[in-house]
Design a protein around this motif. Structure first.
Motif, PDB file in Angstrom:
ATOM      1  N   SER A 278       0.799  -7.078 -17.384  1.00 13.71           N
ATOM      2  CA  SER A 278       1.740  -5.983 -17.205  1.00 13.71           C
ATOM      3  C   SER A 278       1.922  -5.736 -15.711  1.00 13.71           C
ATOM      4  O   SER A 278       1.046  -6.070 -14.910  1.00 13.71           O
ATOM      5  CB  SER A 278       1.211  -4.717 -17.880  1.00 13.71           C
ATOM      6  OG  SER A 278       0.094  -4.225 -17.148  1.00 13.71           O
ATOM      7  N   PRO A 279       3.030  -5.136 -15.310  1.00 16.11           N
ATOM      8  CA  PRO A 279       3.194  -4.782 -13.900  1.00 16.11           C
ATOM      9  C   PRO A 279       2.062  -3.894 -13.385  1.00 16.11           C
ATOM     10  O   PRO A 279       1.629  -4.028 -12.248  1.00 16.11           O
ATOM     11  CB  PRO A 279       4.539  -4.049 -13.871  1.00 16.11           C
ATOM     12  CG  PRO A 279       5.296  -4.635 -15.023  1.00 16.11           C
ATOM     13  CD  PRO A 279       4.246  -4.875 -16.088  1.00 16.11           C
ATOM     14  N   ALA A 280       1.541  -3.017 -14.241  1.00 19.92           N
ATOM     15  CA  ALA A 280       0.431  -2.145 -13.823  1.00 19.92           C
ATOM     16  C   ALA A 280      -0.821  -2.966 -13.516  1.00 19.92           C
ATOM     17  O   ALA A 280      -1.531  -2.684 -12.545  1.00 19.92           O
ATOM     18  CB  ALA A 280       0.135  -1.119 -14.913  1.00 19.92           C
ATOM     19  N   THR A 281      -1.079  -3.985 -14.313  1.00 15.06           N
ATOM     20  CA  THR A 281      -2.239  -4.852 -14.068  1.00 15.06           C
ATOM     21  C   THR A 281      -2.089  -5.589 -12.748  1.00 15.06           C
ATOM     22  O   THR A 281      -3.041  -5.695 -11.976  1.00 15.06           O
ATOM     23  CB  THR A 281      -2.407  -5.858 -15.225  1.00 15.06           C
ATOM     24  OG1 THR A 281      -2.626  -5.133 -16.425  1.00 15.06           O
ATOM     25  CG2 THR A 281      -3.562  -6.807 -14.971  1.00 15.06           C
ATOM     26  N   VAL A 282      -0.894  -6.094 -12.497  1.00 19.77           N
ATOM     27  CA  VAL A 282      -0.653  -6.818 -11.243  1.00 19.77           C
ATOM     28  C   VAL A 282      -0.812  -5.872 -10.056  1.00 19.77           C
ATOM     29  O   VAL A 282      -1.419  -6.240  -9.050  1.00 19.77           O
ATOM     30  CB  VAL A 282       0.731  -7.493 -11.256  1.00 19.77           C
ATOM     31  CG1 VAL A 282       1.073  -8.073  -9.891  1.00 19.77           C
ATOM     32  CG2 VAL A 282       0.765  -8.587 -12.314  1.00 19.77           C
ATOM     33  N   ARG A 283      -0.294  -4.654 -10.173  1.00 18.41           N
ATOM     34  CA  ARG A 283      -0.455  -3.672  -9.085  1.00 18.41           C
ATOM     35  C   ARG A 283      -1.933  -3.380  -8.841  1.00 18.41           C
ATOM     36  O   ARG A 283      -2.381  -3.290  -7.702  1.00 18.41           O
ATOM     37  CB  ARG A 283       0.296  -2.378  -9.410  1.00 18.41           C
ATOM     38  CG  ARG A 283       1.780  -2.439  -9.122  1.00 18.41           C
ATOM     39  CD  ARG A 283       2.428  -1.056  -9.172  1.00 18.41           C
ATOM     40  NE  ARG A 283       2.252  -0.388 -10.451  1.00 18.41           N
ATOM     41  CZ  ARG A 283       3.051  -0.543 -11.504  1.00 18.41           C
ATOM     42  NH1 ARG A 283       4.081  -1.348 -11.427  1.00 18.41           N
ATOM     43  NH2 ARG A 283       2.815   0.112 -12.618  1.00 18.41           N
ATOM     44  N   GLU A 284      -2.692  -3.228  -9.921  1.00 22.41           N
ATOM     45  CA  GLU A 284      -4.120  -2.950  -9.788  1.00 22.41           C
ATOM     46  C   GLU A 284      -4.844  -4.114  -9.104  1.00 22.41           C
ATOM     47  O   GLU A 284      -5.667  -3.908  -8.210  1.00 22.41           O
ATOM     48  CB  GLU A 284      -4.737  -2.689 -11.168  1.00 22.41           C
ATOM     49  CG  GLU A 284      -6.208  -2.352 -11.105  1.00 22.41           C
ATOM     50  CD  GLU A 284      -6.813  -2.140 -12.489  1.00 22.41           C
ATOM     51  OE1 GLU A 284      -8.017  -1.831 -12.530  1.00 22.41           O
ATOM     52  OE2 GLU A 284      -6.120  -2.289 -13.510  1.00 22.41           O
ATOM     53  N   ALA A 285      -4.522  -5.337  -9.526  1.00 20.59           N
ATOM     54  CA  ALA A 285      -5.152  -6.516  -8.912  1.00 20.59           C
ATOM     55  C   ALA A 285      -4.760  -6.636  -7.445  1.00 20.59           C
ATOM     56  O   ALA A 285      -5.604  -6.929  -6.588  1.00 20.59           O
ATOM     57  CB  ALA A 285      -4.767  -7.782  -9.676  1.00 20.59           C
ATOM     58  N   ALA A 286      -3.486  -6.397  -7.134  1.00 18.00           N
ATOM     59  CA  ALA A 286      -3.024  -6.477  -5.738  1.00 18.00           C
ATOM     60  C   ALA A 286      -3.711  -5.411  -4.886  1.00 18.00           C
ATOM     61  O   ALA A 286      -4.112  -5.687  -3.747  1.00 18.00           O
ATOM     62  CB  ALA A 286      -1.504  -6.327  -5.681  1.00 18.00           C
ATOM     63  N   ALA A 287      -3.876  -4.218  -5.430  1.00 19.72           N
ATOM     64  CA  ALA A 287      -4.559  -3.149  -4.685  1.00 19.72           C
ATOM     65  C   ALA A 287      -6.025  -3.520  -4.454  1.00 19.72           C
ATOM     66  O   ALA A 287      -6.578  -3.267  -3.378  1.00 19.72           O
ATOM     67  CB  ALA A 287      -4.467  -1.827  -5.450  1.00 19.72           C
ATOM     68  N   HIS A 288      -6.650  -4.140  -5.437  1.00 24.48           N
ATOM     69  CA  HIS A 288      -8.035  -4.585  -5.304  1.00 24.48           C
ATOM     70  C   HIS A 288      -8.155  -5.614  -4.171  1.00 24.48           C
ATOM     71  O   HIS A 288      -9.059  -5.518  -3.332  1.00 24.48           O
ATOM     72  CB  HIS A 288      -8.502  -5.185  -6.634  1.00 24.48           C
ATOM     73  CG  HIS A 288      -9.851  -5.818  -6.578  1.00 24.48           C
ATOM     74  ND1 HIS A 288     -11.020  -5.092  -6.555  1.00 24.48           N
ATOM     75  CD2 HIS A 288     -10.205  -7.118  -6.514  1.00 24.48           C
ATOM     76  CE1 HIS A 288     -12.042  -5.923  -6.483  1.00 24.48           C
ATOM     77  NE2 HIS A 288     -11.576  -7.158  -6.462  1.00 24.48           N
ATOM     78  N   VAL A 289      -7.249  -6.564  -4.133  1.00 28.35           N
ATOM     79  CA  VAL A 289      -7.281  -7.593  -3.084  1.00 28.35           C
ATOM     80  C   VAL A 289      -7.055  -6.967  -1.713  1.00 28.35           C
ATOM     81  O   VAL A 289      -7.742  -7.292  -0.749  1.00 28.35           O
ATOM     82  CB  VAL A 289      -6.250  -8.707  -3.369  1.00 28.35           C
ATOM     83  CG1 VAL A 289      -6.123  -9.670  -2.194  1.00 28.35           C
ATOM     84  CG2 VAL A 289      -6.635  -9.466  -4.642  1.00 28.35           C
ATOM     85  N   ARG A 290      -6.082  -6.040  -1.633  1.00 27.12           N
ATOM     86  CA  ARG A 290      -5.832  -5.355  -0.346  1.00 27.12           C
ATOM     87  C   ARG A 290      -7.080  -4.621   0.128  1.00 27.12           C
ATOM     88  O   ARG A 290      -7.447  -4.686   1.302  1.00 27.12           O
ATOM     89  CB  ARG A 290      -4.666  -4.372  -0.485  1.00 27.12           C
ATOM     90  CG  ARG A 290      -3.336  -4.939  -0.083  1.00 27.12           C
ATOM     91  CD  ARG A 290      -2.252  -3.884   0.040  1.00 27.12           C
ATOM     92  NE  ARG A 290      -2.097  -3.022  -1.103  1.00 27.12           N
ATOM     93  CZ  ARG A 290      -1.437  -3.366  -2.207  1.00 27.12           C
ATOM     94  NH1 ARG A 290      -0.897  -4.553  -2.321  1.00 27.12           N
ATOM     95  NH2 ARG A 290      -1.331  -2.530  -3.207  1.00 27.12           N
TER      96      ARG A 290
END
Length: 196
Positions: A24-36
């Motif tokens: 989901s877009p929310a999952t991708v946002r969460e993963a991207a925030a984790h990487v950042r």
């Protein structure tokens, strides 16, 4: 489409990797925030899912999918391996297929060249990928590699284009206040064959 670069083709497909990867877009946002947060914290990255060999393979493979070019860095510089590790740690149902795909890649490389994928030459690596990158052209015997590479490519694109570097690569200009709208640029109107 032969004039499109690999990166441009991935940009055109923009949101498709999210759906294809089952994210989901929310999952991708969460993963991207984790990487950042990992990258900005400077503490370094310790994988929770990947073994050292798997991480090395993912790093090489991700940069073959989205290499560094004159516009921006490659997948690894954007944090794609960290993104994938986060996703696979959060979604146990994807783990077996992903780990199996990495093992398949090494097995195929050993079968063809007598060495692991990361130890093969760049041309040997590309030869394997060329054989599995086009599902309709791939021989049935390579179907497991094709399935893995499709999912890997989707996750690479999702990870790259949700990163700060990937958003900059897209030249996204949304969420900016426009003081005065001057209309569509004349060159864009000409390209579309329309006028006011």
């Amino acid at each position: 489409m032969s004039d499109l670069t690999r990166r441009e083709a991935l940009q055109v497909l923009g949101g498709i990797p999210l759906v294809a990867a089952g994210l989901s877009p929310a999952t991708v946002r969460e993963a991207a925030a984790h990487v950042r947060a990992l990258r900005e914290g400077g503490a370094g990255f310790t994988p929770k899912f990947f073994t050292a060999h798997e991480l090395a393979t993912v790093t090489v493979l991700a940069d073959l999918v989205i290499p560094r070019d004159e516009r921006s860095g490659g997948a690894t510089e954007a944090g794609v391996p960290e993104f994938m590790d986060f996703i696979l740690n959060e979604y146990p149902d994807m783990r077996t297929a992903f780990r199996g795909g990495l093992a398949w890649l090494d097995h195929e490389s050993h079968r063809r060249f007598g060495k692991a994928f990361i130890d093969a030459s760049a041309s040997d690596q590309r030869q394997i990928l060329d054989d599995i990158a086009w599902p309709k052209k791939a021989p049935p015997a390579l179907s497991q590699g094709v399935a893995f590479f499709n999912r890997f490519r989707d996750l690479t694109a999702s990870g790259f284009f949700s990163s700060k570097m990937g958003v900059a690569d897209l030249q996204y200009q949304g969420n900016e206040f426009v003081m005065e709208w001057k209309g569509c640029p004349p060159e864009a109107l000409a390209k579309l064959g329309v006028k006011y």
